[in-house]
Design a protein around this motif. Structure first.
Motif, PDB file in Angstrom:
ATOM      1  N   SER A 191       0.696  -1.123  -0.037  1.00 25.94           N
ATOM      2  CA  SER A 191      -0.059   0.088   0.078  1.00 25.94           C
ATOM      3  C   SER A 191       0.843   1.238  -0.142  1.00 25.94           C
ATOM      4  O   SER A 191       0.398   2.385   0.028  1.00 25.94           O
ATOM      5  N   THR A 192       2.150   1.042   0.072  1.00 28.47           N
ATOM      6  CA  THR A 192       2.902   2.226  -0.081  1.00 28.47           C
ATOM      7  C   THR A 192       3.966   2.163  -1.110  1.00 28.47           C
ATOM      8  O   THR A 192       4.477   1.184  -1.571  1.00 28.47           O
ATOM      9  N   GLU A 198       2.188  10.971   2.067  1.00 26.25           N
ATOM     10  CA  GLU A 198       2.054  10.879   3.656  1.00 26.25           C
ATOM     11  C   GLU A 198       2.926  11.528   4.484  1.00 26.25           C
ATOM     12  O   GLU A 198       2.667  11.921   5.605  1.00 26.25           O
ATOM     13  N   TYR A 238      -2.314   7.583  -5.263  1.00 23.44           N
ATOM     14  CA  TYR A 238      -1.171   7.611  -4.235  1.00 23.44           C
ATOM     15  C   TYR A 238      -1.216   9.101  -3.578  1.00 23.44           C
ATOM     16  O   TYR A 238      -1.126  10.267  -4.473  1.00 23.44           O
ATOM     17  N   VAL A 290       7.130   9.075   1.680  1.00 25.33           N
ATOM     18  CA  VAL A 290       6.441   7.809   1.752  1.00 25.33           C
ATOM     19  C   VAL A 290       5.015   8.300   1.202  1.00 25.33           C
ATOM     20  O   VAL A 290       4.257   9.416   1.591  1.00 25.33           O
ATOM     21  N   TYR A 291       4.590   7.618   0.027  1.00 26.92           N
ATOM     22  CA  TYR A 291       3.134   7.782  -0.796  1.00 26.92           C
ATOM     23  C   TYR A 291       2.254   6.805  -0.211  1.00 26.92           C
ATOM     24  O   TYR A 291       2.750   5.537  -0.532  1.00 26.92           O
ATOM     25  N   ARG A 292       1.170   6.841   0.076  1.00 30.01           N
ATOM     26  CA  ARG A 292       0.087   5.902   0.398  1.00 30.01           C
ATOM     27  C   ARG A 292      -1.035   5.708  -0.454  1.00 30.01           C
ATOM     28  O   ARG A 292      -1.533   6.792  -0.849  1.00 30.01           O
ATOM     29  N   ASP A 293      -1.391   4.460  -0.968  1.00 33.22           N
ATOM     30  CA  ASP A 293      -2.597   4.347  -1.707  1.00 33.22           C
ATOM     31  C   ASP A 293      -3.769   4.501  -0.992  1.00 33.22           C
ATOM     32  O   ASP A 293      -4.057   3.928   0.109  1.00 33.22           O
TER      33      ASP A 293
END
Length: 116
Positions: A68-69, A107, A104, A96-99
């Motif tokens: 998820s990241t 984060e 995305y 950090v990128y989160r779905d």
């Protein structure tokens, strides 16, 4: 006659194996290229492109993935016209990128020890 054919077959097999071993050790693509960026979601590609208006290039480990990241390691990012100023004192930017619902979102951003 059979001995010659057997010897010739074994010689050809060993040459083929040596060629395959040598090709397996060579990289399939160059270390720094834009292909590593084209695999990222479009929203992350746009954010990275903003760092390098002349065109970004990335190393193999620029992006690491979990289910998820996506984590970006900026010590593996360069610009076509020179380095990116995202490292200082042995620390480099991480993002950090989160779905979230199929898109995305950034984060967090922080500095961490650069990998070498």
């Amino acid at each position: 006659m059979i001995a010659r054919l057997t010897f010739a077959s074994l010689a050809l097999l060993s040459l083929g194996a040596a060629g395959q071993a040598a090709s397996a050790q060579t990289p399939k693509d160059s270390l720094w290229n834009s292909y590593h960026l084209t695999q990222l979601p479009s929203e992350i590609q746009r954010a990275v492109a903003a760092q390098c208006p002349a065109g970004p290039i990335a190393g193999h480990y620029f992006a690491t993935y979990t289910p998820s990241t996506i984590v970006l390691h900026f010590e593996y990012l360069g610009c076509r016209n020179g380095p990116v100023a995202v490292c200082r004192d042995g620390q480099c930017l991480r993002q950090v990128y989160r779905d979230v619902g199929g898109h995305y979102r950034l984060e967090r951003s922080f500095f961490a020890a650069a990998y070498q």
